[in-house]
Design a protein around this motif. Structure first.
Motif, mmCIF file in Angstrom:
data_model
loop_
_atom_site.group_PDB
_atom_site.id
_atom_site.type_symbol
_atom_site.label_atom_id
_atom_site.label_comp_id
_atom_site.label_asym_id
_atom_site.label_seq_id
_atom_site.Cartn_x
_atom_site.Cartn_y
_atom_site.Cartn_z
ATOM 1 N N PHE A 59 7.247 -1.072 4.232
ATOM 2 C CA PHE A 59 7.006 -0.138 3.139
ATOM 3 C C PHE A 59 8.327 0.253 2.477
ATOM 4 C CE2 PHE A 59 6.238 3.935 1.142
ATOM 5 C CZ PHE A 59 4.955 3.837 0.635
ATOM 6 N N TYR A 73 4.264 0.958 8.063
ATOM 7 C CA TYR A 73 3.417 0.077 7.262
ATOM 8 C C TYR A 73 4.131 -1.234 6.927
ATOM 9 C CZ TYR A 73 0.550 4.271 6.444
ATOM 10 O OH TYR A 73 -0.235 5.388 6.591
ATOM 11 N N VAL A 109 4.749 6.455 6.847
ATOM 12 C CA VAL A 109 4.667 5.208 6.076
ATOM 13 C C VAL A 109 5.672 4.174 6.564
ATOM 14 C CG1 VAL A 109 3.887 6.476 4.043
ATOM 15 C CG2 VAL A 109 6.322 5.951 4.287
ATOM 16 N N LEU A 112 -1.482 1.024 -3.939
ATOM 17 C CA LEU A 112 -1.095 1.100 -2.527
ATOM 18 C C LEU A 112 -1.763 2.282 -1.826
ATOM 19 C CD1 LEU A 112 2.718 0.232 -2.711
ATOM 20 C CD2 LEU A 112 0.854 -1.217 -1.893
ATOM 21 N N GLN A 113 -1.992 3.370 -2.559
ATOM 22 C CA GLN A 113 -2.638 4.548 -1.977
ATOM 23 C C GLN A 113 -4.047 4.250 -1.475
ATOM 24 O OE1 GLN A 113 -2.238 7.518 -5.155
ATOM 25 N NE2 GLN A 113 -1.077 8.782 -3.736
ATOM 26 N N LEU A 116 3.490 -4.563 4.336
ATOM 27 C CA LEU A 116 2.697 -4.864 3.143
ATOM 28 C C LEU A 116 2.824 -6.322 2.715
ATOM 29 C CD1 LEU A 116 3.492 -1.762 3.135
ATOM 30 C CD2 LEU A 116 3.155 -1.826 0.691
ATOM 31 N N ASP A 135 -4.966 1.684 0.205
ATOM 32 C CA ASP A 135 -4.914 1.033 1.521
ATOM 33 C C ASP A 135 -4.059 1.803 2.532
ATOM 34 O OD1 ASP A 135 -6.521 -1.133 0.823
ATOM 35 O OD2 ASP A 135 -4.832 -2.239 -0.016
ATOM 36 N N PHE A 136 -3.170 2.637 2.046
ATOM 37 C CA PHE A 136 -2.259 3.364 2.930
ATOM 38 C C PHE A 136 -2.279 4.854 2.571
ATOM 39 C CE2 PHE A 136 -0.633 -0.936 2.260
ATOM 40 C CZ PHE A 136 -0.617 -1.401 3.570
ATOM 41 N N LYS A 137 -2.183 5.692 3.588
ATOM 42 C CA LYS A 137 -2.285 7.134 3.387
ATOM 43 C C LYS A 137 -0.929 7.747 3.029
ATOM 44 C CE LYS A 137 -6.229 7.719 6.502
ATOM 45 N NZ LYS A 137 -6.753 8.405 7.714
#
Length: 312
Positions: free
Chosen positions: A249, A274, A271, A293-294, A276, A296-298
C-alpha cells in the motif's frame, strides 16, 4: 526553406540530402535559425491530441484488454512547450555550431510522445521535464531529463546518444530503455528492453554499469546495482496507466505521489499490511483511484488546503 521539408526533418523522416540541406540553410543565416525555432514550435503545437475520456466504471478500469486505448495514440495530453532562447556552443575548434535548446514540461497526470530531429522517439511521463536541442550536433546527441522517460533511440554509431539526469549519465547507440530520476525524490532507475546502455553514476566516480536486455539498475546506498526486470507492467505508463503488481500500500501511494505531485501522509497503520494489484488511468485522477481502493480496503482519506492527502 519549404515547411514540408522542415516538418519531415522534425519528425525524423527526412532524407540524408534534406538533412544536409536544412543544416546548411540554418548555418547560412541567423534569420534562418530563428525561423527554425518558430517552425519547431508550430510543429510541436499541432501534434497535440486530447486525452481519452475517464473510465465510467470500475469494471472498465479493470478491463485487462484495454481496448479503449488506441494503439495509434501518439500523444495523450497537452504539454507546456517553452522555447528557450539560450544558445550554447559546441566544438573546441574555432568553428562553433549554434544549437537552440528546447524544453518540454509535462503537467501532472499527463504524458507526451515526441520525435526528435534524429528520429528518436521519446515518451515523457507525468511531471517530467526534458531539455534538448532543436537540431542535434554532429558529434553527440544530448538530452537532459528530470522525471521519467522511455526512449527508442535511432541508431547512429558515429553520434552517441547521451541522457543526463540528476544522478546519472546514460550513453547509448541505438536501443529501447526506460529511465526514471525525479530530482526532488532522490530515486533513480534505468531499465533496458533492447540494445545496450552504459550508465555512469555521477555521485560516485568510477561506478559504472553496462546493461543487457531485460535488466535494470537502481541505487543501493550510493552505488549502482543491477537486477533482472521481473514486471513489465510498470512501463505501461506510456498508455496512460498506473500499474502495480503485488505492491505494498505504501509503495502504491508513492506511485500516486510521483504521478500527481501531491504529498500523501499515512496515519492509519493498518493499511501497511495491504498488498495491491491493479491499474488506474492517469486521467481519472487521484481521488478516483483512492475511492476505488476504498471499496476493497478499509481506510478513509481527506485533502487539506495545502493539497496534502491524509490516509485515516
Amino acid at each position: 526553406m519549404l515547411k514540408e521539408v522542415l516538418f519531415r526533418f522534425f519528425e525524423g523522416s527526412s532524407t540524408i540530402e534534406e538533412e544536409k540541406m536544412v543544416r546548411e540553410w540554418v548555418e547560412s543565416s541567423p534569420d534562418n535559425l530563428q525561423e527554425l525555432f518558430r517552425e519547431r514550435k508550430v510543429f510541436d503545437a499541432v501534434a497535440l491530441l486530447d486525452p481519452p475520456e475517464p473510465a465510467t466504471s470500475r469494471k472498465e478500469m479493470r478491463d485487462t484488454s484495454l481496448s479503449f486505448f488506441p494503439v495509434w495514440l501518439k500523444i495523450a495530453a497537452a504539454i507546456v512547450v517553452t522555447l528557450l532562447t539560450t544558445l550554447f556552443y559546441q566544438n573546441q575548434t574555432l568553428k562553433k555550431e549554434q544549437l537552440a535548446l528546447q524544453t518540454i514540461k509535462v503537467p501532472t497526470g499527463q504524458r507526451v510522445n515526441l520525435i526528435l530531429s534524429d528520429g528518436t522517439s521519446v515518451w515523457l511521463n507525468s511531471r517530467t521535464t526534458m531539455t534538448y536541442p532543436v537540431v542535434f550536433g554532429k558529434k553527440t546527441r544530448e538530452v537532459k531529463i528530470d522525471g521519467e522517460a522511455f526512449f527508442e533511440v535511432a541508431k547512429n554509431e558515429k553520434v552517441p546518444f547521451i541522457v543526463y539526469t540528476k544522478n546519472s549519465e546514460l550513453e547509448v547507440l541505438g536501443t529501447k530503455f526506460n529511465v526514471a530520476d525525479y530530482g526532488k525524490e532522490c530515486s533513480f532507475s534505468a531499465s533496458l528492453m533492447e540494445g545496450a546502455i552504459k550508465i555512469y553514476n555521477t555521485n560516485k566516480k568510477g561506478n559504472t554499469l553496462t546493461l543487457s536486455p531485460n535488466t535494470m539498475v537502481s541505487f543501493c546506498g550510493d552505488s549502482l546495482v543491477k537486477n533482472e526486470i521481473k514486471d513489465y507492467t510498470h512501463y505501461r505508463w506510456k498508455e496512460g496507466l498506473i500499474c502495480f503488481k503485488e505492491m505494498s500500500f505504501v509503495n502504491v501511494m508513492k506511485e500516486l505521489e510521483k504521478c500527481y505531485g501531491i504529498k500523501i501522509v499515512i496515519e492509519n497503520k493498518k493499511v501497511l499490511k495491504y498488498v495491491l494489484t491493479g491499474k488506474f488511468r492517469q486521467v481519472d485522477g487521484i481521488n478516483y483511484a483512492l475511492n476505488v481502493l476504498q471499496k476493497d480496503f478499509k481506510f478513509k482519506f481527506y485533502r487539506d488546503e495545502d493539497k496534502c492527502i491524509y490516509i485515516k
